[in-house]
Design a protein around this motif. Structure first.
Motif, PDB file in Angstrom:
ATOM      1  N   SER A  12     -17.728 -29.374  33.697  1.00 31.96           N
ATOM      2  CA  SER A  12     -18.239 -29.560  35.058  1.00 31.96           C
ATOM      3  C   SER A  12     -19.676 -30.064  35.128  1.00 31.96           C
ATOM      4  O   SER A  12     -20.157 -30.379  36.211  1.00 31.96           O
ATOM      5  CB  SER A  12     -18.112 -28.258  35.846  1.00 31.96           C
ATOM      6  OG  SER A  12     -18.848 -27.243  35.215  1.00 31.96           O
ATOM      7  N   VAL A  13     -20.389 -30.135  34.012  1.00 31.12           N
ATOM      8  CA  VAL A  13     -21.760 -30.657  34.007  1.00 31.12           C
ATOM      9  C   VAL A  13     -21.829 -31.868  33.088  1.00 31.12           C
ATOM     10  O   VAL A  13     -20.927 -32.099  32.289  1.00 31.12           O
ATOM     11  CB  VAL A  13     -22.789 -29.585  33.552  1.00 31.12           C
ATOM     12  CG1 VAL A  13     -22.852 -28.445  34.532  1.00 31.12           C
ATOM     13  CG2 VAL A  13     -22.474 -29.081  32.161  1.00 31.12           C
ATOM     14  N   LYS A  14     -22.897 -32.641  33.230  1.00 36.38           N
ATOM     15  CA  LYS A  14     -23.064 -33.812  32.367  1.00 36.38           C
ATOM     16  C   LYS A  14     -24.450 -33.792  31.734  1.00 36.38           C
ATOM     17  O   LYS A  14     -25.320 -33.034  32.166  1.00 36.38           O
ATOM     18  CB  LYS A  14     -22.831 -35.098  33.152  1.00 36.38           C
ATOM     19  CG  LYS A  14     -23.786 -35.319  34.299  1.00 36.38           C
ATOM     20  CD  LYS A  14     -23.380 -36.545  35.099  1.00 36.38           C
ATOM     21  CE  LYS A  14     -24.322 -36.845  36.220  1.00 36.38           C
ATOM     22  NZ  LYS A  14     -24.561 -35.802  37.178  1.00 36.38           N
ATOM     23  N   GLU A  15     -24.644 -34.611  30.725  1.00 36.47           N
ATOM     24  CA  GLU A  15     -25.941 -34.682  30.051  1.00 36.47           C
ATOM     25  C   GLU A  15     -27.031 -35.029  31.055  1.00 36.47           C
ATOM     26  O   GLU A  15     -26.851 -35.879  31.913  1.00 36.47           O
ATOM     27  CB  GLU A  15     -25.905 -35.732  28.937  1.00 36.47           C
ATOM     28  CG  GLU A  15     -25.088 -35.314  27.750  1.00 36.47           C
ATOM     29  CD  GLU A  15     -25.146 -36.338  26.621  1.00 36.47           C
ATOM     30  OE1 GLU A  15     -26.145 -37.072  26.518  1.00 36.47           O
ATOM     31  OE2 GLU A  15     -24.174 -36.378  25.852  1.00 36.47           O
ATOM     32  N   GLY A  16     -28.172 -34.337  30.951  1.00 39.17           N
ATOM     33  CA  GLY A  16     -29.294 -34.587  31.837  1.00 39.17           C
ATOM     34  C   GLY A  16     -29.352 -33.659  33.038  1.00 39.17           C
ATOM     35  O   GLY A  16     -30.377 -33.588  33.708  1.00 39.17           O
ATOM     36  N   ASP A  17     -28.255 -32.943  33.352  1.00 33.77           N
ATOM     37  CA  ASP A  17     -28.256 -31.997  34.470  1.00 33.77           C
ATOM     38  C   ASP A  17     -29.196 -30.828  34.188  1.00 33.77           C
ATOM     39  O   ASP A  17     -29.330 -30.404  33.041  1.00 33.77           O
ATOM     40  CB  ASP A  17     -26.858 -31.430  34.720  1.00 33.77           C
ATOM     41  CG  ASP A  17     -25.944 -32.389  35.456  1.00 33.77           C
ATOM     42  OD1 ASP A  17     -26.413 -33.452  35.900  1.00 33.77           O
ATOM     43  OD2 ASP A  17     -24.746 -32.077  35.580  1.00 33.77           O
TER      44      ASP A  17
END
Length: 97
Positions: free
Chosen positions: A59-64
């Motif tokens: 549910s999250v991506k790199e940089g969040d």
């Protein structure tokens, strides 16, 4: 030689954000200052599969920037930096600017 950790399945690699120890004006902040337990997502796994074989993405991506639980996660040291590895469902939320 640089090392790069690629999390497996629904794991998320997070670098915790350390609050500043002093203000821009040079005033030292006490350690007891309330802080938000947050971090920056460095890497994410590919996700999980359900019983039917359908892909469930992380549910999250790199940089969040994410809100983390007070306890939990696995501490990982790569080079001179400390990271924490969490399951996707352990992350409490994302912080938007």
């Amino acid at each position: 030689m640089a090392k790069r950790l690629v999390p497996l399945m629904n794991r998320v690699l997070v670098e915790k954000i350390t609050p500043p120890s002093k203000t821009a004006a040079g005033i030292l902040l006490p350690e007891k200052t309330p802080k938000l337990n947050s971090g920056k997502v460095v890497a994410v796994g590919v996700g999980l599969r359900d019983k039917e074989g359908n892909h469930i993405p992380v549910s999250v991506k790199e940089g969040d920037t994410v809100l983390l639980p007070e306890y939990g996660g696995t501490e990982v040291k790569l080079g001179e930096k400390d990271y924490h590895l969490y399951r996707d469902e352990d992350i409490l939320g994302t912080l938007k600017h």
